[in-house]
Design a protein around this motif. Structure first.
Motif, PDB file in Angstrom:
ATOM      1  N   LEU A   1       0.998  -1.326   0.290  1.00  0.00           N
ATOM      2  CA  LEU A   1      -0.153   0.122   0.228  1.00  0.00           C
ATOM      3  C   LEU A   1       1.042   1.110  -0.151  1.00  0.00           C
ATOM      4  O   LEU A   1       0.664   2.213  -0.691  1.00  0.00           O
ATOM      5  CB  LEU A   1      -0.946   0.034   1.395  1.00  0.00           C
ATOM      6  CG  LEU A   1      -2.104  -1.096   1.343  1.00  0.00           C
ATOM      7  CD1 LEU A   1      -2.732  -1.094   2.483  1.00  0.00           C
ATOM      8  CD2 LEU A   1      -2.892  -0.786   0.061  1.00  0.00           C
ATOM      9  N   LEU A   2       1.891   1.431   0.904  1.00  0.00           N
ATOM     10  CA  LEU A   2       2.837   2.558   0.965  1.00  0.00           C
ATOM     11  C   LEU A   2       3.465   2.652  -0.445  1.00  0.00           C
ATOM     12  O   LEU A   2       3.627   3.956  -0.887  1.00  0.00           O
ATOM     13  CB  LEU A   2       3.829   2.405   1.952  1.00  0.00           C
ATOM     14  CG  LEU A   2       3.077   2.488   3.355  1.00  0.00           C
ATOM     15  CD1 LEU A   2       4.309   2.104   4.323  1.00  0.00           C
ATOM     16  CD2 LEU A   2       2.691   3.820   3.617  1.00  0.00           C
ATOM     17  N   ALA A   3       3.943   1.486  -1.130  1.00  0.00           N
ATOM     18  CA  ALA A   3       4.621   1.758  -2.252  1.00  0.00           C
ATOM     19  C   ALA A   3       3.895   2.229  -3.296  1.00  0.00           C
ATOM     20  O   ALA A   3       4.193   2.831  -4.201  1.00  0.00           O
ATOM     21  CB  ALA A   3       5.346   0.352  -2.672  1.00  0.00           C
ATOM     22  N   ILE A   4       2.569   1.742  -3.548  1.00  0.00           N
ATOM     23  CA  ILE A   4       1.526   2.324  -4.339  1.00  0.00           C
ATOM     24  C   ILE A   4       1.367   3.580  -4.199  1.00  0.00           C
ATOM     25  O   ILE A   4       1.176   4.298  -5.213  1.00  0.00           O
ATOM     26  CB  ILE A   4       0.447   1.340  -4.594  1.00  0.00           C
ATOM     27  CG1 ILE A   4       0.621  -0.012  -5.123  1.00  0.00           C
ATOM     28  CG2 ILE A   4      -0.731   2.091  -5.255  1.00  0.00           C
ATOM     29  CD1 ILE A   4      -0.609  -0.901  -4.855  1.00  0.00           C
ATOM     30  N   LEU A   5       1.143   4.232  -2.999  1.00  0.00           N
ATOM     31  CA  LEU A   5       0.848   5.645  -2.502  1.00  0.00           C
ATOM     32  C   LEU A   5       1.958   6.243  -3.137  1.00  0.00           C
ATOM     33  O   LEU A   5       1.719   7.405  -3.622  1.00  0.00           O
ATOM     34  CB  LEU A   5       0.583   5.481  -1.048  1.00  0.00           C
ATOM     35  CG  LEU A   5       0.225   6.865  -0.491  1.00  0.00           C
ATOM     36  CD1 LEU A   5      -1.296   7.363  -1.441  1.00  0.00           C
ATOM     37  CD2 LEU A   5       0.079   6.949   0.851  1.00  0.00           C
ATOM     38  N   ALA A   6       3.073   5.861  -2.903  1.00  0.00           N
ATOM     39  CA  ALA A   6       4.460   6.673  -3.185  1.00  0.00           C
ATOM     40  C   ALA A   6       4.535   6.887  -4.577  1.00  0.00           C
ATOM     41  O   ALA A   6       4.727   8.142  -5.115  1.00  0.00           O
ATOM     42  CB  ALA A   6       5.536   5.786  -2.457  1.00  0.00           C
ATOM     43  N   MET A   7       4.386   5.850  -5.402  1.00  0.00           N
ATOM     44  CA  MET A   7       4.581   5.720  -7.039  1.00  0.00           C
ATOM     45  C   MET A   7       3.397   6.959  -7.500  1.00  0.00           C
ATOM     46  O   MET A   7       3.810   7.607  -8.353  1.00  0.00           O
ATOM     47  CB  MET A   7       4.329   4.177  -7.427  1.00  0.00           C
ATOM     48  CG  MET A   7       5.427   3.577  -7.233  1.00  0.00           C
ATOM     49  SD  MET A   7       5.500   1.945  -8.140  1.00  0.00           S
ATOM     50  CE  MET A   7       4.037   1.096  -7.270  1.00  0.00           C
ATOM     51  N   LEU A   8       2.066   6.653  -6.926  1.00  0.00           N
ATOM     52  CA  LEU A   8       1.237   7.504  -7.421  1.00  0.00           C
ATOM     53  C   LEU A   8       1.426   8.930  -7.264  1.00  0.00           C
ATOM     54  O   LEU A   8       1.209  10.109  -7.998  1.00  0.00           O
ATOM     55  CB  LEU A   8      -0.089   7.250  -6.902  1.00  0.00           C
ATOM     56  CG  LEU A   8      -0.659   5.860  -7.386  1.00  0.00           C
ATOM     57  CD1 LEU A   8      -2.119   5.668  -6.659  1.00  0.00           C
ATOM     58  CD2 LEU A   8      -1.165   5.874  -8.876  1.00  0.00           C
ATOM     59  N   GLY A   9       1.849   9.404  -5.949  1.00  0.00           N
ATOM     60  CA  GLY A   9       2.450  10.533  -5.502  1.00  0.00           C
ATOM     61  C   GLY A   9       3.519  11.217  -6.463  1.00  0.00           C
ATOM     62  O   GLY A   9       3.446  12.306  -6.646  1.00  0.00           O
ATOM     63  N   ILE A  10       4.635  10.200  -6.569  1.00  0.00           N
ATOM     64  CA  ILE A  10       5.636  10.733  -7.745  1.00  0.00           C
ATOM     65  C   ILE A  10       5.262  10.882  -8.925  1.00  0.00           C
ATOM     66  O   ILE A  10       5.566  12.125  -9.401  1.00  0.00           O
ATOM     67  CB  ILE A  10       6.982   9.644  -7.422  1.00  0.00           C
ATOM     68  CG1 ILE A  10       7.401   9.696  -6.090  1.00  0.00           C
ATOM     69  CG2 ILE A  10       7.688   9.844  -8.629  1.00  0.00           C
ATOM     70  CD1 ILE A  10       8.220   8.396  -5.777  1.00  0.00           C
ATOM     71  N   ALA A  11       4.328  10.163  -9.382  1.00  0.00           N
ATOM     72  CA  ALA A  11       3.639  10.377 -10.915  1.00  0.00           C
ATOM     73  C   ALA A  11       2.848  11.802 -10.781  1.00  0.00           C
ATOM     74  O   ALA A  11       2.857  12.462 -11.832  1.00  0.00           O
ATOM     75  CB  ALA A  11       2.970   9.235 -11.366  1.00  0.00           C
ATOM     76  N   PHE A  12       2.028  11.928  -9.817  1.00  0.00           N
ATOM     77  CA  PHE A  12       1.361  13.114  -9.801  1.00  0.00           C
ATOM     78  C   PHE A  12       1.714  14.208  -9.612  1.00  0.00           C
ATOM     79  O   PHE A  12       1.451  15.511 -10.136  1.00  0.00           O
ATOM     80  CB  PHE A  12       0.041  12.592  -8.762  1.00  0.00           C
ATOM     81  CG  PHE A  12      -0.964  13.920  -8.826  1.00  0.00           C
ATOM     82  CD1 PHE A  12      -1.950  13.844  -9.908  1.00  0.00           C
ATOM     83  CD2 PHE A  12      -1.293  14.685  -7.677  1.00  0.00           C
ATOM     84  CE1 PHE A  12      -2.968  14.790  -9.752  1.00  0.00           C
ATOM     85  CE2 PHE A  12      -2.136  15.618  -7.567  1.00  0.00           C
ATOM     86  CZ  PHE A  12      -2.962  15.739  -8.681  1.00  0.00           C
ATOM     87  N   PHE A  13       2.458  14.580  -8.556  1.00  0.00           N
ATOM     88  CA  PHE A  13       3.147  16.049  -8.089  1.00  0.00           C
ATOM     89  C   PHE A  13       4.639  16.186  -9.018  1.00  0.00           C
ATOM     90  O   PHE A  13       5.136  15.553  -9.710  1.00  0.00           O
ATOM     91  CB  PHE A  13       3.669  15.719  -6.615  1.00  0.00           C
ATOM     92  CG  PHE A  13       2.366  15.901  -5.619  1.00  0.00           C
ATOM     93  CD1 PHE A  13       1.394  16.808  -5.727  1.00  0.00           C
ATOM     94  CD2 PHE A  13       2.039  14.540  -5.049  1.00  0.00           C
ATOM     95  CE1 PHE A  13       0.212  16.372  -4.754  1.00  0.00           C
ATOM     96  CE2 PHE A  13       1.180  14.318  -4.059  1.00  0.00           C
ATOM     97  CZ  PHE A  13       0.366  15.316  -3.859  1.00  0.00           C
ATOM     98  N   LYS A  14       4.525  17.580  -9.210  1.00  0.00           N
ATOM     99  CA  LYS A  14       5.837  18.073  -9.661  1.00  0.00           C
ATOM    100  C   LYS A  14       7.041  17.688  -8.889  1.00  0.00           C
ATOM    101  O   LYS A  14       7.029  17.386  -8.098  1.00  0.00           O
ATOM    102  CB  LYS A  14       5.690  19.528  -9.956  1.00  0.00           C
ATOM    103  CG  LYS A  14       4.457  19.913 -10.912  1.00  0.00           C
ATOM    104  CD  LYS A  14       4.277  21.606 -11.187  1.00  0.00           C
ATOM    105  CE  LYS A  14       3.394  21.851 -11.863  1.00  0.00           C
ATOM    106  NZ  LYS A  14       3.090  23.102 -11.848  1.00  0.00           N
ATOM    107  N   SER A  15       8.148  17.742  -9.519  1.00  0.00           N
ATOM    108  CA  SER A  15       9.603  17.111  -9.008  1.00  0.00           C
ATOM    109  C   SER A  15      10.002  18.023  -7.881  1.00  0.00           C
ATOM    110  O   SER A  15      10.605  17.600  -7.063  1.00  0.00           O
ATOM    111  CB  SER A  15      10.626  17.152 -10.106  1.00  0.00           C
ATOM    112  OG  SER A  15      10.808  18.271 -10.675  1.00  0.00           O
TER     113      SER A  15
END
Length: 121
Positions: free
Chosen positions: A61-75
């Protein structure tokens, strides 16, 4: 010869067959011992299975949340930093799960060592 005299060298004393002959286990004894050992090995291997499953679920769950956040937010945004932090926490959770799979935890020797450190010098 009366009872007070010692037996002469030609007289042989009876021996018990259980002491002189090797007792071989039966096939059923061997099968039961193998099953008992297999059950003990399975129990030792799966002692922490429930906890490991929980930690794996949290990691996923944490890994999916982190991947989605990295893909969604600017760098360079706060959301990106939080996403990377969540990813690091996910990796730490996975480390904890992997430690539970190590052999020193399966047989309990590490836990015994941690309880009584003065005896393991």
């Amino acid at each position: 010869m009366n009872e007070t005299q010692a037996p002469n060298s030609q007289q042989v004393l009876p021996t018990e067959p259980a002491l002189t002959e090797e007792v071989k286990p039966s096939a059923m004894d061997i099968i039961l011992e193998k099953q008992r050992q297999k059950a003990l090995d399975f129990e030792a291997e799966n002692r922490y299975l429930f906890l490991r499953n929980i930690l794996n679920g949290v990691f996923i769950l944490l890994a999916i949340l982190a991947m989605l956040g990295i893909a969604f937010f600017k760098s360079n945004s706060l959301g990106s930093t939080i996403s990377y932090s969540i990813g690091i926490v996910a990796v730490l959770v996975k480390f904890a799960e992997v430690i539970l799979r190590m052999p020193m935890f399966k047989d309990g020797s590490f836990l015994k060592m941690m309880r009584k450190p003065s005896q393991h010098k």
